[in-house]
Design a protein around this motif. Structure first.
Motif, mmCIF file in Angstrom:
data_model
loop_
_atom_site.group_PDB
_atom_site.id
_atom_site.type_symbol
_atom_site.label_atom_id
_atom_site.label_comp_id
_atom_site.label_asym_id
_atom_site.label_seq_id
_atom_site.Cartn_x
_atom_site.Cartn_y
_atom_site.Cartn_z
ATOM 1 N N UNK A 116 0.840 -1.199 0.000
ATOM 2 C CA UNK A 116 0.000 0.000 0.000
ATOM 3 C C UNK A 116 0.874 1.248 0.000
ATOM 4 N N UNK A 117 2.025 1.128 0.651
ATOM 5 C CA UNK A 117 3.034 2.183 0.586
ATOM 6 C C UNK A 117 4.387 1.549 0.839
ATOM 7 N N UNK A 118 5.387 2.129 0.219
ATOM 8 C CA UNK A 118 6.743 1.586 0.356
ATOM 9 C C UNK A 118 7.183 1.654 1.814
ATOM 10 N N UNK A 162 14.631 -1.407 5.039
ATOM 11 C CA UNK A 162 14.907 -2.551 4.150
ATOM 12 C C UNK A 162 15.075 -2.088 2.710
ATOM 13 N N UNK A 163 14.365 -2.711 1.810
ATOM 14 C CA UNK A 163 14.495 -2.379 0.380
ATOM 15 C C UNK A 163 13.780 -1.093 -0.004
ATOM 16 N N UNK A 164 12.835 -0.657 0.820
ATOM 17 C CA UNK A 164 12.070 0.584 0.576
ATOM 18 C C UNK A 164 11.326 0.556 -0.759
ATOM 19 N N UNK A 165 10.890 -0.607 -1.187
ATOM 20 C CA UNK A 165 10.205 -0.742 -2.482
ATOM 21 C C UNK A 165 8.691 -0.747 -2.317
ATOM 22 N N UNK A 166 8.015 -0.280 -3.364
ATOM 23 C CA UNK A 166 6.555 -0.370 -3.412
ATOM 24 C C UNK A 166 6.136 -1.788 -3.807
ATOM 25 N N UNK A 167 6.969 -2.464 -4.603
ATOM 26 C CA UNK A 167 6.660 -3.824 -5.057
ATOM 27 C C UNK A 167 7.851 -4.732 -4.782
#
Length: 179
Positions: free
Chosen positions: A90-92, A96-101
């Motif tokens: 839903x939000x990054x 950690x990886x700080x990814x949205x996906x």
């Protein structure tokens, strides 16, 4: 819908509940399809995914399952189609990886957004904006249930086409007692 009626009835019987509910869109409803009830039933989830395979358009590079309810469906579809799956937050995260996906590359890939239940389409629009910002091309959106509350029209404004396995009308009709 005749060939899908037994599946619609199973979903209705498993997940249809009544009471007072506030939907993600803010709308109030006296009935609700608790997606987690059908997603937590392994055999039912498998049959939903089998029926949804026909909704996957050609040329898709990966499935994008939306947190949280779209993830089990996308994972099952991945098993049936051989397509990789991305897990869309839903939000990054801010650590950690700080990814949205999570689960692979977004940029330059044609993604099929997978969701469980669509009301207004707000969660999908948020995810689509974030995925496009990361360089994804979006094919379309598939879901198990379209609540028939404006989702397809709202998504179309952002060039997203929704294909649902069932509408609320389909499920209610399947769940009605036989006359």
């Amino acid at each position: 819908m005749a060939d899908e009626t037994p599946l619609a009835k199973r979903i209705y019987d498993t997940a249809h509940i009544t009471g007072e509910f506030t939907l993600r869109s803010g709308a109030k409803s006296n009935e609700y399809f608790d997606k987690y009830l059908f997603e937590a039933a392994p055999d039912l989830l498998k049959h939903i995914a089998i029926a949804m395979v026909k909704l996957v358009p050609p040329g898709v590079d990966a499935l994008a399952g939306l947190e949280m309810g779209g993830i089990p469906i996308a994972t099952m579809l991945s098993q049936l189609t051989g397509l990789p799956v991305l897990f869309v937050r839903k939000k990054a995260k801010d650590y950690g990886t700080c990814k949205i996906a999570e689960g692979g590359v977004v940029k330059g890939r044609k993604l099929l957004i997978v969701e469980d239940v669509v009301t207004s389409g707000g969660a999908i629009l948020d995810a689509a904006k974030a995925l496009r910002a990361e360089g994804a091309e979006l094919a379309q959106v598939v879901c198990v249930i379209d609540r028939e509350s404006g989702g397809p029209a709202n998504l179309a404004k952002s060039d997203l086409i929704l294909k649902s396995l069932f509408t609320m009308t389909d499920l209610k009709k399947a769940g009605e007692p036989s006359q």
